[in-house]
Enzyme design. Structure first.
Site, PDB file in Angstrom:
ATOM      1  N   LYS A 127       0.708  -1.177   0.062  1.00 23.44           N
ATOM      2  CA  LYS A 127       0.025  -0.142   0.087  1.00 23.44           C
ATOM      3  C   LYS A 127       0.891   1.224   0.100  1.00 23.44           C
ATOM      4  CE  LYS A 127      -4.489   1.053   0.246  1.00 23.44           C
ATOM      5  NZ  LYS A 127      -5.601   0.383  -0.322  1.00 23.44           N
ATOM      6  N   ASP A 167      -6.964   4.494  -4.474  1.00 19.76           N
ATOM      7  CA  ASP A 167      -7.597   4.205  -3.341  1.00 19.76           C
ATOM      8  C   ASP A 167      -8.299   5.632  -3.060  1.00 19.76           C
ATOM      9  OD1 ASP A 167      -7.739   2.262  -0.605  1.00 19.76           O
ATOM     10  OD2 ASP A 167      -7.371   4.191   0.142  1.00 19.76           O
TER      11      ASP A 167
HETATM   12  P1  NDP Z   1     -12.936   8.156  -2.917  1.00 18.54           P
HETATM   13  O1  NDP Z   1     -11.612   8.930  -2.721  1.00 18.54           O
HETATM   14  O2  NDP Z   1     -13.430   7.866  -4.158  1.00 18.54           O
HETATM   15  O3  NDP Z   1     -14.184   8.644  -1.723  1.00 18.54           O
HETATM   16  C1  NDP Z   1     -13.780   8.618  -0.388  1.00 18.54           C
HETATM   17  C2  NDP Z   1     -15.234   8.876   0.179  1.00 18.54           C
HETATM   18  O4  NDP Z   1     -15.183   8.542   1.483  1.00 18.54           O
HETATM   19  C3  NDP Z   1     -15.687  10.442  -0.015  1.00 18.54           C
HETATM   20  O5  NDP Z   1     -17.005  10.236  -0.033  1.00 18.54           O
HETATM   21  C4  NDP Z   1     -15.093  10.953   1.083  1.00 18.54           C
HETATM   22  O6  NDP Z   1     -15.785  12.178   1.568  1.00 18.54           O
HETATM   23  C5  NDP Z   1     -15.270  10.050   2.171  1.00 18.54           C
HETATM   24  N1  NDP Z   1     -14.286  10.030   3.282  1.00 18.54           N
HETATM   25  C6  NDP Z   1     -12.937   9.700   3.207  1.00 18.54           C
HETATM   26  N2  NDP Z   1     -12.391   9.956   4.288  1.00 18.54           N
HETATM   27  C7  NDP Z   1     -13.189  10.353   5.030  1.00 18.54           C
HETATM   28  C8  NDP Z   1     -13.483  10.545   6.669  1.00 18.54           C
HETATM   29  N3  NDP Z   1     -12.324  10.770   7.313  1.00 18.54           N
HETATM   30  N4  NDP Z   1     -14.695  10.679   7.190  1.00 18.54           N
HETATM   31  C9  NDP Z   1     -15.679  10.774   6.485  1.00 18.54           C
HETATM   32  N5  NDP Z   1     -15.928  10.526   5.239  1.00 18.54           N
HETATM   33  C10 NDP Z   1     -14.634  10.245   4.608  1.00 18.54           C
HETATM   34  O7  NDP Z   1     -12.299   6.804  -2.259  1.00 18.54           O
HETATM   35  P2  NDP Z   1     -12.735   5.166  -2.353  1.00 18.54           P
HETATM   36  O8  NDP Z   1     -14.366   5.198  -2.605  1.00 18.54           O
HETATM   37  O9  NDP Z   1     -11.883   4.578  -3.376  1.00 18.54           O
HETATM   38  O10 NDP Z   1     -12.556   4.647  -1.083  1.00 18.54           O
HETATM   39  C11 NDP Z   1     -13.104   4.604   0.044  1.00 18.54           C
HETATM   40  C12 NDP Z   1     -12.970   3.628   1.102  1.00 18.54           C
HETATM   41  O11 NDP Z   1     -12.969   2.168   0.219  1.00 18.54           O
HETATM   42  C13 NDP Z   1     -11.380   3.622   1.662  1.00 18.54           C
HETATM   43  O12 NDP Z   1     -11.406   2.872   3.097  1.00 18.54           O
HETATM   44  C14 NDP Z   1     -10.693   2.593   0.690  1.00 18.54           C
HETATM   45  O13 NDP Z   1      -9.458   2.273   1.231  1.00 18.54           O
HETATM   46  C15 NDP Z   1     -11.633   1.624   0.538  1.00 18.54           C
HETATM   47  N6  NDP Z   1     -11.162   0.793  -0.706  1.00 18.54           N
HETATM   48  C16 NDP Z   1     -11.162   1.140  -2.085  1.00 18.54           C
HETATM   49  C17 NDP Z   1     -10.805   0.326  -3.276  1.00 18.54           C
HETATM   50  C18 NDP Z   1     -11.151   0.958  -4.430  1.00 18.54           C
HETATM   51  O14 NDP Z   1     -10.910   0.262  -5.327  1.00 18.54           O
HETATM   52  N7  NDP Z   1     -11.057   2.410  -4.716  1.00 18.54           N
HETATM   53  C19 NDP Z   1     -10.967  -0.960  -2.814  1.00 18.54           C
HETATM   54  C20 NDP Z   1     -10.963  -1.595  -1.696  1.00 18.54           C
HETATM   55  C21 NDP Z   1     -11.262  -0.626  -0.539  1.00 18.54           C
HETATM   56  P3  NDP Z   1     -15.187  13.485   1.055  1.00 18.54           P
HETATM   57  O15 NDP Z   1     -15.297  13.888  -0.389  1.00 18.54           O
HETATM   58  O16 NDP Z   1     -15.732  14.620   2.018  1.00 18.54           O
HETATM   59  O17 NDP Z   1     -13.838  13.502   1.555  1.00 18.54           O
HETATM   60  O1  2IT Z   2      -7.883  -1.537  -0.700  1.00 20.49           O
HETATM   61  C1  2IT Z   2      -7.926  -1.866  -1.824  1.00 20.49           C
HETATM   62  O2  2IT Z   2      -7.995  -3.078  -2.173  1.00 20.49           O
HETATM   63  C2  2IT Z   2      -7.447  -1.085  -2.881  1.00 20.49           C
HETATM   64  N1  2IT Z   2      -7.342   0.391  -2.736  1.00 20.49           N
HETATM   65  C3  2IT Z   2      -7.718  -1.694  -4.452  1.00 20.49           C
HETATM   66  C4  2IT Z   2      -6.129  -1.898  -4.643  1.00 20.49           C
HETATM   67  C5  2IT Z   2      -5.842  -2.264  -5.993  1.00 20.49           C
HETATM   68  O3  2IT Z   2      -4.758  -2.523  -6.170  1.00 20.49           O
HETATM   69  O4  2IT Z   2      -6.364  -2.644  -6.875  1.00 20.49           O
END
Ligand code: NDP
Ligand code: 2IT
Length: 446
Positions: A127, A167
């Protein structure tokens, strides 16, 4: 934790990483699940597998200097933690958020090792990220930051070495700038990053994959327990990549999504939220969730994101960030009749919240299994890049669906085998662990 050997490992982790509470939290959960495994597998103990698993292969910390639009030099801190490559090249996302520090990246990298093991694909775990805040930055600033970040990162990664992806705060725009910079420095056009744009090597369905995969996993869990999404009321925290496509898939599976949020507050729409509105608002226009009321004036907006757990629902999908559900949040969910929680974010439930789920016999789909669809589809992107033959959206979606089914089956059967039927958290930790442990044992003490 009763087992003395596991307690000793945890003590060492705590001593070595005193300022990293999230990392300690993630390790504690996994070690607690492994008590029945260690009792049956002294060979893994003798091979020192766990001692090695809790220590990353390497931790890279670097300076990211860039020039803002006013001509001022800014400096951020960049990270890449290459945690474990027993199963394949290091693989895992990059997070750009002001709260990023080494402990956050280590907890995410540690979880990624087990998650990637569960995907059935040959992927190690890692990561990275930076304490850069993309909010309010211009296009030019985002590009210059990404280029500077890659100017250091490029020497540590490679398509058979370490393959980063997105992420929080890193989507296809940022991946595009980083891919361009990697290509310019190395002269190599390869699958060194995933989540790329479709015209230049990206996989169809990667954007949607984490949210879709979350719902596929949740659907398996619900069906195994005599339920389904059909007619259910769902709440989803956040409105980012994972949340948006979880909203789409949950709706397609027959549910009504009534609440979503961002870090400022949440919206409540009793008529049901259409993911296309969220996509337009957040992905295209990059606005705040409160603006939803300008398109759907009948909806409500409430300041403060944690209030969302008070919205009555059948199923909750936390998709924002670590530790977003505390004991009170979990109790509010339970008191309002929520019977299932499936985690889209990484480690969104505090340990006390998980205790509340179990105490109330709620179904619980843990992050490292339920959100593995994103990285699994990244693995499929790597396959397509290697063979240079892209698959159709239908092909990728079918493979993703199959992978999520097999992850559920692995969690379910490991939980049964080790005497904890229905505890998918223990099942995910055990099934994820065993594959990495066998590989590490076979490869010797390295
Ligand atoms: P994005 O940047 O697309 O979106 C993040 C979202 O979460 C936004 O709505 C943001 O709000 C909100 N957010 C972030 N930090 C906070 C916080 N501290 N408190 C409240 N809301 C918060 O990120 P992703 O959707 O990609 O990721 C979201 C989660 O999913 C993370 O935990 C990530 O690790 C996990 N994840 C992502 C994957 C991927 O493929 N993208 C895969 C697996 C897991 P705001 O706009 O106000 O900041
Ligand atoms: O938390 C996760 O699994 C991710 N942000 C996706 C990682 C990836 O390599 O696609």
């Amino acid at each position: 934790m009763e087992n003395e050997y596991l307690r000793g490992i945890l003590e060492t982790v705590k001593r070595r990483n005193p300022a990293e509470p999230e990392f300690i939290q993630a390790v504690t959960e996994v070690l607690s699940s492994l008590e029945p495994v260690i009792a049956q597998r002294p060979d893994l103990m003798e091979a020192g597998v766990l001692e090695r698993m809790v220590e990353p292969d390497r931790q890279i910390v670097f300076r990211v200097p860039w020039v803002d639009d006013s001509g001022k030099v800014q400096v951020n801190r960049g990270f890449r933690v290459q945690f474990n490559d027993a199963l394949g090249p290091y693989k895992g996302g990059l997070r750009f958020h002001p709260t990023v520090n080494l402990g956050i990246i280590k907890f995410l990298g540690f979880e990624q090792v087990f998650k990637n093991s569960l995907t059935t694909l040959p992927l190690g775990g890692g990561k990275g990220g930076a304490d850069f805040d993309p909010k309010g930055k211009s296009e030019g600033e985002i590009m210059r930051f990404c280029q500077s970040f890659m100017t250091e990162l490029y020497r540590h990664i490679g398509k058979d070495v370490d393959v980063p992806a997105g992420d929080t705060g890193v989507g296809s725009r940022e991946i595009g700038y980083m891919f361009g910079q990697y290509k310019r420095i190395t002269g190599e056009w390869g699958g060194v990053l995933t989540g790329k744009g479709i015209p230049y090597g990206g996989s169809l369905v990667r954007t949607e994959a984490t949210g879709y995969g979350l719902c596929y996993f949740a659907d398996e869990m619900l069906r195994a327990n005599g339920r389904s999404f059909e007619g259910q009321t769902v709440i989803i925290s956040a409105s980012g990549n994972v949340a948006t496509y979880a909203c789409q898939k949950a709706t397609e599976l027959g549910a009504k999504v009534v609440a979503m949020s961002d870090s400022n507050g949440y919206i409540y729409d009793p008529q049901g939220i259409d993911y296309r509105d969220i996509k337009q608002l957040k992905e295209v226009e990059r606005k705040r969730i409160r603006e939803y009321l300008s398109i759907r004036p009948h909806a409500e907006y409430h300041e403060g994101c944690s209030g969302i757990w008070n919205v009555p629902c059948d199923i909750a999908l936390p998709c924002a960030t670590q530790n977003e559900i505390d004991k009170e949040g979990a109790e509010a969910l339970a008191a309002n009749g929520c019977y299932a929680v499936a985690e889209g974010a990484n480690m969104p439930s505090k340990p006390e919240a998980i205790e509340v789920y179990f105490a109330n016999n709620m179904l619980f789909a843990p992050a490292k299994a339920a959100n593995a669809g994103g990285v699994a589809t990244s693995g499929l992107e790597m396959s397509q890049n290697s063979t240079r033959i892209p698959w159709t959206a239908q092909e990728v979606d079918a493979k993703l669906h199959g992978i999520m089914r097999s992850i559920f089956a692995a969690c379910d059967s490991a939980a049964r085998e080790y005497g904890m039927p229905g505890n998918y958290m223990a099942g995910a930790n055990i099934a994820g662990f065993l594959k990495v442990a066998e590989a590490m044992k076979a490869q010797g003490c390295v």
